[in-house]
Design an enzyme around this catalytic site. Structure first.
Site, PDB file in Angstrom:
ATOM      1  N   ASP A 157      18.901  38.900  40.458  1.00  0.00           N
ATOM      2  CA  ASP A 157      18.090  37.691  40.385  1.00  0.00           C
ATOM      3  C   ASP A 157      18.148  37.030  41.758  1.00  0.00           C
ATOM      4  O   ASP A 157      19.084  36.313  42.086  1.00  0.00           O
ATOM      5  CB  ASP A 157      18.620  36.756  39.290  1.00  0.00           C
ATOM      6  CG  ASP A 157      17.796  35.480  39.199  1.00  0.00           C
ATOM      7  OD1 ASP A 157      16.863  35.318  40.023  1.00  0.00           O
ATOM      8  OD2 ASP A 157      18.083  34.647  38.321  1.00  0.00           O
ATOM      9  N   TYR A 194      22.818  31.155  36.657  1.00  0.00           N
ATOM     10  CA  TYR A 194      21.653  30.583  35.983  1.00  0.00           C
ATOM     11  C   TYR A 194      20.455  31.478  36.268  1.00  0.00           C
ATOM     12  O   TYR A 194      20.225  31.848  37.426  1.00  0.00           O
ATOM     13  CB  TYR A 194      21.389  29.163  36.498  1.00  0.00           C
ATOM     14  CG  TYR A 194      20.161  28.501  35.913  1.00  0.00           C
ATOM     15  CD1 TYR A 194      20.115  28.129  34.575  1.00  0.00           C
ATOM     16  CD2 TYR A 194      19.044  28.222  36.707  1.00  0.00           C
ATOM     17  CE1 TYR A 194      18.987  27.514  34.040  1.00  0.00           C
ATOM     18  CE2 TYR A 194      17.922  27.605  36.187  1.00  0.00           C
ATOM     19  CZ  TYR A 194      17.894  27.248  34.855  1.00  0.00           C
ATOM     20  OH  TYR A 194      16.780  26.637  34.338  1.00  0.00           O
ATOM     21  N   LYS A 235      11.005  30.508  44.275  1.00  0.00           N
ATOM     22  CA  LYS A 235      11.316  29.590  45.375  1.00  0.00           C
ATOM     23  C   LYS A 235      10.622  29.956  46.697  1.00  0.00           C
ATOM     24  O   LYS A 235       9.448  29.665  46.864  1.00  0.00           O
ATOM     25  CB  LYS A 235      12.830  29.473  45.535  1.00  0.00           C
ATOM     26  CG  LYS A 235      13.490  28.922  44.246  1.00  0.00           C
ATOM     27  CD  LYS A 235      14.969  28.658  44.418  1.00  0.00           C
ATOM     28  CE  LYS A 235      15.668  28.388  43.098  1.00  0.00           C
ATOM     29  NZ  LYS A 235      15.684  27.033  42.656  1.00  0.00           N
TER      30      LYS A 235
HETATM   31  N1  PLP Z   1      17.155  32.247  38.831  1.00  0.00           N
HETATM   32  C1  PLP Z   1      17.871  31.570  39.732  1.00  0.00           C
HETATM   33  C2  PLP Z   1      18.953  32.284  40.488  1.00  0.00           C
HETATM   34  C3  PLP Z   1      17.604  30.220  39.990  1.00  0.00           C
HETATM   35  O1  PLP Z   1      18.327  29.553  40.890  1.00  0.00           O
HETATM   36  C4  PLP Z   1      16.554  29.594  39.269  1.00  0.00           C
HETATM   37  C5  PLP Z   1      16.249  28.163  39.489  1.00  0.00           C
HETATM   38  O2  PLP Z   1      16.983  27.416  40.053  1.00  0.00           O
HETATM   39  C6  PLP Z   1      15.833  30.350  38.342  1.00  0.00           C
HETATM   40  C7  PLP Z   1      16.151  31.673  38.146  1.00  0.00           C
HETATM   41  C8  PLP Z   1      14.698  29.725  37.571  1.00  0.00           C
HETATM   42  O3  PLP Z   1      13.630  29.475  38.420  1.00  0.00           O
HETATM   43  P1  PLP Z   1      12.537  28.354  38.044  1.00  0.00           P
HETATM   44  O4  PLP Z   1      13.235  27.050  38.104  1.00  0.00           O
HETATM   45  O5  PLP Z   1      11.472  28.545  39.088  1.00  0.00           O
HETATM   46  O6  PLP Z   1      12.043  28.676  36.681  1.00  0.00           O
END
Ligand code: PLP
Length: 413
Positions: A223, A128, A251
């Protein structure tokens, strides 16, 4: 609010029952508006490494608030946090702050496309990367497929530019790059998957991504929105000693306030406006309160470097839970890296989303409810990782384990 919430997983649709509403939180505990207390293994989905309401973060926010909540002009805290990120993250020479992980991944992919002048991206099923249109694309089934939108509203013409492969499919990556050598702008990957449950990479997967992207002129994006400052101080790239071209963060970098970031080499990042032609901007980006919270958390982590201790604690916890599951007669597999961990109710190892989705989760809802009733808050889905913080003591973990064992026994009997 649609579904009563501002982010879908909070509505407990997967596990049923009523989601609790939080009244306050402290350390590793949440207290709901009815006065029930829970040991928290969600930790704001990984953002809180030091627990809730950590005094250093709270004090930093209060201090910053007295000097104004938003300027729309540069401030020193942005520079200080940028310097710290560059110091801690091995591959980052320059960084741009945004307001969420989603913004970070969308911006990094735009940069990759703008820099390479190519349109296709490769992602892996079960990973994700936020809710940007290019990422909401159905997983392929074993071979690379042209993407189909996962959500109404994502144009098919855009989704077809997202190629997908199973996570850990080393051979598939080689074949795809052979077939589309000059078309792929970037590969984006969660270096340790947390969004299909916990799935670590097999030994050669990340190195092969590095080799193939380099050989074919594509960029490698780690990511690290979840893994950054969570699996190690320098993120998964330090843990696995691999330097991606671009890194996305979120985060932990915000200490519980809304912050995201993307960064990489000076050459790449100077393509971003106003240094370069690729546009990206934000009214509240680099917000002084968010910068203060992020700085307080990262400074505390840099000072204490708690990762090997967290790693030991999390590994023991998961190991003990798996042993309990085996005693109860439930096949289970899992693992932990730093403050990130998880398990799947099936025999392992689990190395793909496809395998994770074959776990026996028929009674997960009942297990989740049983844990809540016994004061343990697990993510409300079997496809989410679990998180601990420095505030989770051995005693807290032992209490949680006892309760989870009882809930599991009850759920399967
Ligand atoms: N990338 C990863 C690996 C994530 O776990 C998340 C959110 O859980 C995101 C991107 C998206 O981040 P946000 O929820 O702050 O938009």
């Amino acid at each position: 609010m649609p579904g009563g919430v501002n982010s879908p997983v909070r509505a407990f649709k997967r596990v049923g029952g009523e989601p609790f509403f939080v009244e306050h939180a402290s350390g590793c505990r949440l207290t709901d508006v009815d006065g029930n207390e829970y040991i928290d293994f969600v930790m704001s989905w990984g953002a809180l490494m030091l627990g809730h309401a950590h005094p250093a973060i709270t004090a930093a926010i209060i201090d910053a608030t007295g000097r104004g909540t938003s300027y729309g002009a540069p401030c020193a805290a942005e520079v200080e946090l940028a310097e710290l990120v560059v110091e801690l993250m091995p591959s980052i020479e320059m960084v741009r702050f945004v307001n969420s992980g989603t913004e970070a991944t969308m911006s990094a992919v735009r940069l990759a496309r703008g820099f390479t002048r190519r349109d296709f991206i490769l992602k892996f099923s079960g990973c994700y990367h936020g809710h940007g249109d290019s990422f909401l694309v159905q997983a392929g089934s074993g071979v690379a497929t042209l993407g189909l939108p996962d959500s109404p509203g994502v144009p098919a013409d855009l989704a077809r530019l997202t190629l997908t492969l199973p996570f850990n499919d080393v051979e598939g990556v080689r074949q795809l790059f052979d077939a589309r050598s000059d078309q792929i702008a970037c590969v984006i990957v969660e270096p340790v998957v947390g969004n299909a449950g916990f799935i670590p990479p097999v030994a050669e997967f990340l190195t092969e991504l590095r080799t193939q992207t380099r050989a074919h002129g594509a960029l490698l994006i780690f990511d690290e929105v979840m893994t950054g400052f969570r699996v190690a101080l320098g993120g998964a790239q330090a843990h696995y000693d691999i330097a991606p071209d671009l890194t996305t963060l979120g985060k932990v970098i915000g200490g519980g306030l809304p912050v995201g970031a993307y960064g990489g080499s000076r050459t790449l990042m100077e393509q971003i406006a106003p240094a370069g032609p690729i546009y990206q901007a934000g009214t509240l980006s680099g917000n002084p309160l968010a910068m203060a919270a992020g700085l307080a958390q990262l400074r505390a982590l840099q000072q204490s470097n708690p990762y090997s201790e967290l790693d030991g604690r999390a590994a023991r916890f998961i190991g003990d839970f798996l042993a309990s599951a085996e005693e109860i007669g439930v096949p289970a597999w899992g693992g932990a890296i730093g403050g990130m961990m998880g398990f799947h109710f099936r025999s392992g190892p689990v190395i793909t989303y496809e395998q994770a989705s074959q776990a026996d989760n028929a009674w997960f809802a009942q297990f989740h409810r049983g844990c809540l009733e016994r004061g343990v808050f697990l993510p409300a889905s079997p496809y989410e990782a679990m998180f601990i913080s420095t505030a989770h003591t051995q005693t807290d973990l032992e209490f949680a384990l006892t309760q989870m064992r009882a809930a599991l026994q009850e759920a399967v009997s």
